[in-house]
Design an enzyme around this catalytic site. Structure first.
Site, PDB file in Angstrom:
ATOM      1  N   ASP A   1      -0.216 -13.720  -5.862  1.00  0.00           N
ATOM      2  CA  ASP A   1       0.304 -12.358  -5.888  1.00  0.00           C
ATOM      3  C   ASP A   1       1.357 -12.301  -4.775  1.00  0.00           C
ATOM      4  O   ASP A   1       1.411 -13.196  -3.919  1.00  0.00           O
ATOM      5  CB  ASP A   1      -0.855 -11.390  -5.611  1.00  0.00           C
ATOM      6  CG  ASP A   1      -0.380  -9.968  -5.428  1.00  0.00           C
ATOM      7  OD1 ASP A   1       0.397  -9.486  -6.260  1.00  0.00           O
ATOM      8  OD2 ASP A   1      -0.781  -9.334  -4.421  1.00  0.00           O
TER       9      ASP A   1
ATOM     10  N   ASP B   1       2.953  -8.895  -3.047  1.00  0.00           N
ATOM     11  CA  ASP B   1       2.748  -7.821  -2.066  1.00  0.00           C
ATOM     12  C   ASP B   1       1.366  -7.922  -1.430  1.00  0.00           C
ATOM     13  O   ASP B   1       0.349  -7.772  -2.111  1.00  0.00           O
ATOM     14  CB  ASP B   1       2.858  -6.446  -2.760  1.00  0.00           C
ATOM     15  CG  ASP B   1       4.251  -6.184  -3.342  1.00  0.00           C
ATOM     16  OD1 ASP B   1       5.240  -6.549  -2.704  1.00  0.00           O
ATOM     17  OD2 ASP B   1       4.327  -5.597  -4.443  1.00  0.00           O
TER      18      ASP B   1
HETATM   19  C1  BG6 Z   1       2.212  -4.369  -6.913  1.00  0.00           C
HETATM   20  C2  BG6 Z   1       1.723  -3.494  -5.771  1.00  0.00           C
HETATM   21  O1  BG6 Z   1       2.535  -5.621  -6.419  1.00  0.00           O
HETATM   22  O2  BG6 Z   1       3.355  -3.786  -7.535  1.00  0.00           O
HETATM   23  C3  BG6 Z   1       1.496  -2.073  -6.263  1.00  0.00           C
HETATM   24  O3  BG6 Z   1       0.517  -4.023  -5.280  1.00  0.00           O
HETATM   25  C4  BG6 Z   1       2.767  -1.545  -6.904  1.00  0.00           C
HETATM   26  O4  BG6 Z   1       1.104  -1.276  -5.183  1.00  0.00           O
HETATM   27  C5  BG6 Z   1       3.160  -2.479  -8.053  1.00  0.00           C
HETATM   28  O5  BG6 Z   1       2.551  -0.241  -7.411  1.00  0.00           O
HETATM   29  C6  BG6 Z   1       4.425  -2.020  -8.773  1.00  0.00           C
HETATM   30  O6  BG6 Z   1       5.505  -2.165  -7.918  1.00  0.00           O
HETATM   31  P1  BG6 Z   1       6.984  -1.657  -8.200  1.00  0.00           P
HETATM   32  O7  BG6 Z   1       7.780  -2.382  -7.148  1.00  0.00           O
HETATM   33  O8  BG6 Z   1       7.342  -2.072  -9.577  1.00  0.00           O
HETATM   34  O9  BG6 Z   1       6.984  -0.198  -8.018  1.00  0.00           O
HETATM   35 MG    MG Z   2      -0.910  -7.399  -3.778  1.00  0.00          MG
END
Ligand code: BG6
Ligand code: MG
Length: 214
Positions: free
Chosen positions: A8, A10
């Protein structure tokens, strides 16, 4: 035998999870909702729109699809602003060494992030070359906890799910990994990620001999 690792992004490779949190907290405060760190755990790994819906549910607020769309765009503009200054030095300690060690053992490596901003983050961190496959929120219909993203990563790598290990910091991500039939290493606390096969506090704490414990 495990021969592929799926990461993953984030919260596993870099602390962008924090930027998601402060952007959501900023939006929530406009509705007089004080989004706590505990509540934020539920937003990790799920899609942007699902995150917004969870926040609105917390405040018992109902909005039209059009209004929700506008808010999601606003949150994303803040998030993009926050991440523009991230640098390769901010990659969590030990992450590059771990991926390099796995590659030396001929593991296939993928990135699987629900985020539609994943490509930008990877570009800023200059780490695209570490991955044999990158799958993100723009390529899937259902985000975590649905297993779709991990199954797509496994097929892109050409390694069956049973031979893959996932590194995840989100409860929804651990659920998705298990639903896809993969092994899962939870990065974070036992309390949040108890269902994972192994839990480590930080990604860089993982050692190759721990693969035998999965
Ligand atoms: C994930 C995060 O990686 O991406 C979530 O953990 C986030 O918190 C999701 O909502 C979607 O991200 P984005 O950048 O498309 O808004
Ligand atoms: Mg994550």
């Amino acid at each position: 035998m495990i021969r592929a690792a799926i990461f993953d992004l984030d919260g596993v490779i870099i602390d962008t999870a924090h930027y998601h949190y402060i952007a959501w907290k900023r939006l929530a405060s406009e509705f007089n909702i004080n989004l706590t760190i505990e509540q934020n755990e539920r937003l990790k790994g799920v899609s942007r729109m699902r995150s917004l819906e969870i926040i609105l549910e917390l405040g018992h607020i109902q909005l039209s699809e059009e209004e929700k769309e506008k808010l999601a765009v606003r949150k994303n503009s803040w998030f993009i602003e926050y991440i523009e200054s991230i640098r390769p030095e901010e990659i969590f300690p030990g992450v590059i060494a771990l991926i390099t060690a796995l590659r030396e053992k001929h593991f296939k490596i993928a990135l699987a992030s629900s985020s539609k901003n994943a490509q930008r983050v990877i570009e800023l961190l200059k780490i695209a070359n570490l991955f044999d496959a990158i799958v993100d929120g723009t390529m899937i219909t259902h985000t975590k906890p649905d297993p779709e993203i991990f199954l797509l990563a496994s097929s892109r790598l050409g390694v069956p799910p049973g031979d893959c290990v996932v590194f995840e910091d989100a409860e929804a991500g651990v659920e998705a990994a298990l639903a896809s039939g993969m092994k899962c290493v939870g990065v974070g606390s036992e309390e949040q990620l108890g269902k994972a096969h192994k839990i480590i506090a930080k990604t860089g704490n993982f050692e190759l001999n721990m693969l035998n414990e999965l």
